[in-house]
Scaffold this motif. Structure first.
Motif, PDB file in Angstrom:
ATOM      1  N   GLU A  12       0.860  -1.292   0.130  1.00 18.11           N
ATOM      2  CA  GLU A  12       0.038  -0.031   0.090  1.00 18.11           C
ATOM      3  C   GLU A  12       0.692   1.238   0.104  1.00 18.11           C
ATOM      4  O   GLU A  12       1.705   1.362   0.802  1.00 18.11           O
ATOM      5  N   SER A  13       0.470   2.419  -0.899  1.00 23.57           N
ATOM      6  CA  SER A  13       1.192   3.377  -1.218  1.00 23.57           C
ATOM      7  C   SER A  13       1.427   4.201   0.106  1.00 23.57           C
ATOM      8  O   SER A  13       0.359   4.335   0.894  1.00 23.57           O
ATOM      9  N   THR A  14       2.389   4.888   0.415  1.00 26.39           N
ATOM     10  CA  THR A  14       2.220   5.937   1.480  1.00 26.39           C
ATOM     11  C   THR A  14       2.480   7.271   1.102  1.00 26.39           C
ATOM     12  O   THR A  14       3.143   7.450   0.116  1.00 26.39           O
ATOM     13  N   CYS A  15       2.086   8.239   1.905  1.00 26.28           N
ATOM     14  CA  CYS A  15       2.345   9.844   1.608  1.00 26.28           C
ATOM     15  C   CYS A  15       3.629  10.095   1.604  1.00 26.28           C
ATOM     16  O   CYS A  15       4.456   9.596   2.700  1.00 26.28           O
ATOM     17  N   GLY A  16       4.278  10.588   0.650  1.00 24.00           N
ATOM     18  CA  GLY A  16       5.822  11.223   0.652  1.00 24.00           C
ATOM     19  C   GLY A  16       6.131  12.203   1.506  1.00 24.00           C
ATOM     20  O   GLY A  16       7.241  12.588   1.838  1.00 24.00           O
ATOM     21  N   TYR A  17       4.932  12.834   2.120  1.00 20.22           N
ATOM     22  CA  TYR A  17       5.266  13.845   3.047  1.00 20.22           C
ATOM     23  C   TYR A  17       5.206  13.556   4.506  1.00 20.22           C
ATOM     24  O   TYR A  17       5.980  13.599   5.272  1.00 20.22           O
ATOM     25  N   CYS A  18       3.862  12.999   4.877  1.00 20.44           N
ATOM     26  CA  CYS A  18       3.525  12.460   6.400  1.00 20.44           C
ATOM     27  C   CYS A  18       3.793  11.225   6.542  1.00 20.44           C
ATOM     28  O   CYS A  18       3.789  10.877   7.680  1.00 20.44           O
ATOM     29  N   ARG A  19       3.929  10.450   5.507  1.00 21.06           N
ATOM     30  CA  ARG A  19       4.371   8.977   5.545  1.00 21.06           C
ATOM     31  C   ARG A  19       3.192   8.071   6.083  1.00 21.06           C
ATOM     32  O   ARG A  19       3.169   6.895   6.384  1.00 21.06           O
ATOM     33  N   GLN A  20       1.980   8.753   5.717  1.00 23.61           N
ATOM     34  CA  GLN A  20       0.857   7.957   6.379  1.00 23.61           C
ATOM     35  C   GLN A  20       0.088   7.390   4.933  1.00 23.61           C
ATOM     36  O   GLN A  20       0.450   7.913   3.994  1.00 23.61           O
ATOM     37  N   SER A  21      -0.540   6.137   5.128  1.00 19.61           N
ATOM     38  CA  SER A  21      -1.037   5.298   4.049  1.00 19.61           C
ATOM     39  C   SER A  21      -2.569   6.263   3.614  1.00 19.61           C
ATOM     40  O   SER A  21      -3.077   6.940   4.606  1.00 19.61           O
ATOM     41  N   GLY A  22      -3.024   5.971   2.390  1.00 19.80           N
ATOM     42  CA  GLY A  22      -4.253   6.392   1.948  1.00 19.80           C
ATOM     43  C   GLY A  22      -4.320   7.492   1.025  1.00 19.80           C
ATOM     44  O   GLY A  22      -5.294   7.863   0.629  1.00 19.80           O
ATOM     45  N   HIS A  23      -3.054   8.223   0.828  1.00 21.80           N
ATOM     46  CA  HIS A  23      -3.152   9.381   0.215  1.00 21.80           C
ATOM     47  C   HIS A  23      -1.684   9.644  -0.476  1.00 21.80           C
ATOM     48  O   HIS A  23      -0.733   9.036   0.122  1.00 21.80           O
ATOM     49  N   ASN A  24      -1.645  10.539  -1.296  1.00 22.75           N
ATOM     50  CA  ASN A  24      -0.310  10.908  -1.560  1.00 22.75           C
ATOM     51  C   ASN A  24       0.077  12.449  -1.033  1.00 22.75           C
ATOM     52  O   ASN A  24      -0.864  12.924  -0.505  1.00 22.75           O
ATOM     53  N   GLN A  25       1.335  12.683  -1.220  1.00 20.92           N
ATOM     54  CA  GLN A  25       1.656  14.102  -0.718  1.00 20.92           C
ATOM     55  C   GLN A  25       1.013  15.244  -1.487  1.00 20.92           C
ATOM     56  O   GLN A  25       0.901  16.417  -0.577  1.00 20.92           O
ATOM     57  N   TYR A  26       0.503  15.020  -2.563  1.00 25.90           N
ATOM     58  CA  TYR A  26      -0.125  16.254  -3.007  1.00 25.90           C
ATOM     59  C   TYR A  26      -1.741  16.407  -2.730  1.00 25.90           C
ATOM     60  O   TYR A  26      -2.547  17.347  -3.062  1.00 25.90           O
ATOM     61  N   ASN A  27      -2.143  15.279  -1.963  1.00 24.86           N
ATOM     62  CA  ASN A  27      -3.499  15.401  -1.418  1.00 24.86           C
ATOM     63  C   ASN A  27      -3.456  15.488   0.135  1.00 24.86           C
ATOM     64  O   ASN A  27      -4.381  15.236   0.808  1.00 24.86           O
ATOM     65  N   CYS A  28      -2.235  15.538   0.746  1.00 25.70           N
ATOM     66  CA  CYS A  28      -1.949  15.542   2.090  1.00 25.70           C
ATOM     67  C   CYS A  28      -2.463  16.783   2.860  1.00 25.70           C
ATOM     68  O   CYS A  28      -1.926  17.883   2.530  1.00 25.70           O
ATOM     69  N   SER A  29      -3.306  16.806   3.645  1.00 24.26           N
ATOM     70  CA  SER A  29      -3.819  18.081   4.435  1.00 24.26           C
ATOM     71  C   SER A  29      -2.621  18.743   5.317  1.00 24.26           C
ATOM     72  O   SER A  29      -2.733  19.956   5.673  1.00 24.26           O
TER      73      SER A  29
END
Length: 288
Positions: A12-29
């Motif tokens: 499962e992919s993880t956000c490149g910014y916050c490292r949480q799963s379910g979204h990418n860094q360009y959708n990271c709040s």
């Protein structure tokens, strides 16, 4: 290399910014939340303590954290503005090359990408010839070689070690390539060399130290292996098993995967979430 080997298996992919799963860094709040602090020259905090993101946990990392947040925030705003411009009036998407960024063509007929691929193949052939000459022909490091493995103990800096006789049982020749010679580990092009040895006591170990002593290998060749500290101390009986011409010219598809997944700028500077990645373009030119 890592980006090619993991294509067929993806967790499962993880956000490149916050490292949480379910979204990418360009959708990271979290990006906009953090930039609200950074834009005022403050470190993101909850009123009493700093709120670290991903691997930016210590003050020494906060400069990189700021740069990553600013770059990602600007890209989010650019995408939002582009979406707003297109709303209400459908427009034909302007073709853009995902590799070099040109508006005149796509990846399919990008001459810069084709030239880079040609350079990769030439550089890889030269590196594999050099690796075979140094590792196999000069030092006899190949499957079947009898070696002595120095296994360090807890206090190895004080001479706490044991030597074991062993036989090299496997080397991942099919996956090592020109990026195995990188002077640093690269998130995408990481290409370690796995030299597995069967010791006389029955243990199977992987050599994970001092590989940088060979001219054809860099720090990127060292496996991420933390089970023990096993050093190739010496070769007792060399094995000069030939690898064949098909090995010298092989592994081309991995470079094709690399240019499909990454742009020219990303190959030079790494991804926004990367930290001080080696320049792959310069590395290929150096070996070409």
């Amino acid at each position: 290399m890592r980006i090619h080997e993991e294509t067929s298996y993806r967790s499962e992919s993880t956000c490149g910014y916050c490292r949480q799963s379910g979204h990418n860094q360009y959708n990271c709040s979290k990006v906009k939340e953090d930039w609200a602090f950074f834009s005022k020259h403050q470190i993101p905090n909850d009123g009493s303590k700093v709120i670290p993101r991903g691997w930016y946990r210590y003050p020494r990392d906060w400069g990189s954290w700021y740069e990553h947040c600013e770059k990602t925030y600007n890209e989010i705003i650019r995408r939002e503005q582009a979406t707003t411009t297109l709303q209400g009036k459908p427009k034909k998407a302007q073709r853009t090359c995902g590799f070099c960024g040109s508006k005149d063509h796509t990846r399919r007929n990008c001459t810069k990408m084709d030239m880079f691929l040609k350079d990769c193949h030439e550089a890889n052939v030269k590196w594999r010839k050099a690796a075979y000459k140094e590792l196999v022909q000069k030092h006899g490091i190949s499957v079947g070689a009898a070696v002595i493995v120095r296994q360090a103990g807890r206090w190895h800096n004080n001479g706490d070690y044991k030597d074991h006789n062993g036989i090299i049982t496997s080397i991942n020749w099919d996956k090592v390539n020109v990026f195995t010679a990188l002077d640093k580990k690269h998130d995408d092009a990481y290409s370690p060399i796995w030299i597995q040895v069967m010791l006389s006591n029955g243990d199977k170990v992987v050599i994970n130290n001092e590989l940088g002593n060979f001219n054809c290998l860099g720090k990127g060749a060292q496996p991420r292996y933390w089970g023990s500290n096993n050093t190739l101390h010496s070769v007792v009986a060399a094995s000069k098993t030939p690898l064949g011409e098909e090995w010298i010219t092989g592994y081309k598809e991995s470079f094709r995967t690399l240019v499909k997944k990454r742009s020219l700028e990303q190959l030079e500077n790494g991804m926004p979430s990367s930290y001080r990645q080696p320049d792959l373009i310069a590395h290929i030119k150096a070996w070409k």
